[in-house]
Scaffold this motif. Structure first.
Motif, PDB file in Angstrom:
ATOM      1  N   THR A  18       8.251  13.714   4.213  1.00 40.13           N
ATOM      2  CA  THR A  18       8.618  13.433   5.591  1.00 40.13           C
ATOM      3  C   THR A  18      10.125  13.558   5.741  1.00 40.13           C
ATOM      4  O   THR A  18      10.845  13.727   4.764  1.00 40.13           O
ATOM      5  CB  THR A  18       8.120  12.035   6.004  1.00 40.13           C
TER       6      THR A  18
ATOM      7  N   GLY B 135       0.283  14.598  -4.454  1.00 33.26           N
ATOM      8  CA  GLY B 135      -0.269  13.667  -3.480  1.00 33.26           C
ATOM      9  C   GLY B 135       0.732  12.847  -2.703  1.00 33.26           C
ATOM     10  O   GLY B 135       0.336  12.004  -1.895  1.00 33.26           O
ATOM     11  N   ALA B 136       2.015  13.070  -2.926  1.00 31.04           N
ATOM     12  CA  ALA B 136       3.029  12.356  -2.145  1.00 31.04           C
ATOM     13  C   ALA B 136       3.110  12.975  -0.752  1.00 31.04           C
ATOM     14  O   ALA B 136       2.859  14.165  -0.574  1.00 31.04           O
ATOM     15  CB  ALA B 136       4.387  12.430  -2.834  1.00 31.04           C
ATOM     16  N   PHE B 137       3.448  12.166   0.216  1.00 29.44           N
ATOM     17  CA  PHE B 137       3.650  12.636   1.578  1.00 29.44           C
ATOM     18  C   PHE B 137       5.129  12.949   1.749  1.00 29.44           C
ATOM     19  O   PHE B 137       5.978  12.098   1.464  1.00 29.44           O
ATOM     20  CB  PHE B 137       3.226  11.571   2.599  1.00 29.44           C
TER      21      PHE B 137
ATOM     22  N   LEU C  26      -0.655   3.763  -5.087  1.00 33.01           N
ATOM     23  CA  LEU C  26       0.128   3.561  -3.872  1.00 33.01           C
ATOM     24  C   LEU C  26       0.308   4.878  -3.130  1.00 33.01           C
ATOM     25  O   LEU C  26       0.353   5.951  -3.743  1.00 33.01           O
ATOM     26  CB  LEU C  26       1.501   2.985  -4.207  1.00 33.01           C
ATOM     27  N   ASP C  27       0.421   4.797  -1.806  1.00 33.07           N
ATOM     28  CA  ASP C  27       0.815   5.954  -1.012  1.00 33.07           C
ATOM     29  C   ASP C  27       2.327   6.080  -1.142  1.00 33.07           C
ATOM     30  O   ASP C  27       3.052   5.097  -0.958  1.00 33.07           O
ATOM     31  CB  ASP C  27       0.462   5.768   0.466  1.00 33.07           C
ATOM     32  N   VAL C  28       2.795   7.270  -1.466  1.00 33.26           N
ATOM     33  CA  VAL C  28       4.222   7.496  -1.648  1.00 33.26           C
ATOM     34  C   VAL C  28       4.704   8.469  -0.580  1.00 33.26           C
ATOM     35  O   VAL C  28       4.153   9.560  -0.431  1.00 33.26           O
ATOM     36  CB  VAL C  28       4.518   8.058  -3.059  1.00 33.26           C
ATOM     37  N   HIS C  29       5.718   8.054   0.160  1.00 26.84           N
ATOM     38  CA  HIS C  29       6.333   8.867   1.204  1.00 26.84           C
ATOM     39  C   HIS C  29       7.751   9.200   0.744  1.00 26.84           C
ATOM     40  O   HIS C  29       8.561   8.294   0.540  1.00 26.84           O
ATOM     41  CB  HIS C  29       6.362   8.104   2.525  1.00 26.84           C
TER      42      HIS C  29
ATOM     43  N   ARG D 103       4.454  17.115  -3.531  1.00 31.42           N
ATOM     44  CA  ARG D 103       3.392  17.372  -2.550  1.00 31.42           C
ATOM     45  C   ARG D 103       2.071  17.659  -3.261  1.00 31.42           C
ATOM     46  O   ARG D 103       1.029  17.128  -2.888  1.00 31.42           O
ATOM     47  CB  ARG D 103       3.772  18.532  -1.645  1.00 31.42           C
TER      48      ARG D 103
ATOM     49  N   LEU E 291       2.172   6.731  -7.647  1.00 33.49           N
ATOM     50  CA  LEU E 291       0.893   7.368  -7.315  1.00 33.49           C
ATOM     51  C   LEU E 291      -0.179   6.977  -8.322  1.00 33.49           C
ATOM     52  O   LEU E 291      -1.326   6.715  -7.955  1.00 33.49           O
ATOM     53  CB  LEU E 291       1.050   8.890  -7.267  1.00 33.49           C
TER      54      LEU E 291
ATOM     55  N   ALA F 119       0.809  -1.220   0.000  1.00 39.16           N
ATOM     56  CA  ALA F 119       0.000   0.000   0.000  1.00 39.16           C
ATOM     57  C   ALA F 119       0.840   1.266   0.000  1.00 39.16           C
ATOM     58  O   ALA F 119       0.413   2.291  -0.491  1.00 39.16           O
ATOM     59  CB  ALA F 119      -0.921   0.012   1.211  1.00 39.16           C
ATOM     60  N   SER F 120       2.043   1.185   0.579  1.00 39.46           N
ATOM     61  CA  SER F 120       2.894   2.365   0.733  1.00 39.46           C
ATOM     62  C   SER F 120       4.314   2.081   0.281  1.00 39.46           C
ATOM     63  O   SER F 120       4.802   0.963   0.427  1.00 39.46           O
ATOM     64  CB  SER F 120       2.959   2.809   2.197  1.00 39.46           C
TER      65      SER F 120
END
Length: 122
Positions: free
Chosen positions: A74, A70-72, A42-45, A67, A38, A17-18
């Motif tokens: 961190t 939709g990417a996170f 998938l969630d992309v960090h 950003r 994306l 998922a990520s």
């Protein structure tokens, strides 16, 4: 840049998922890979202090686009602590020793205009 080898890894992990991304040339490799992932849902960090570019401008613009897409975004310390979840983790004390010393300035804050501000944000 989800090349065939990465595509094969993704297919081998149907419950994935990520994804965590770090590396060089944020404006090319990281950006292209993140957009591909994306698009696949998938969630992309993106670990911003573990991504570089030949120029700081390219790096900052790419982070802004990531950003917006939709990417996170961190930091490595934040990510490490999130992966541990809490102080009850059996290796928390070991990890705490690793992150105890402040990381050297990555050059992000001064160019971003302060904490949490990326190009295009007010």
């Amino acid at each position: 840049m989800v090349v065939p080898a990465v595509e094969a890894e993704l297919r081998a992990r149907p419950g994935l998922a990520s994804v965590l991304l770090c590396g060089i040339e944020t404006q090319a490799c990281i950006l292209s890979t993140a957009l591909d992932l994306l698009e696949r849902g998938l969630d992309v960090h993106v670990v911003v202090d573990a991504c570089s570019s030949r120029s700081q401008v390219d790096r900052l613009v790419a982070l802004g686009r990531l950003r917006q897409s939709g990417a996170f975004l961190t930091t490595s310390e934040s990510l490490i602590l999130q992966l541990l979840r809490d102080a009850a983790h059996p290796r928390f004390r070991q990890v705490q020793q690793l992150i105890k010393e402040p990381a050297p300035d990555s050059g992000l804050l001064g160019l971003l205009g302060g904490p949490g501000v990326l190009p295009g944000e007010q």
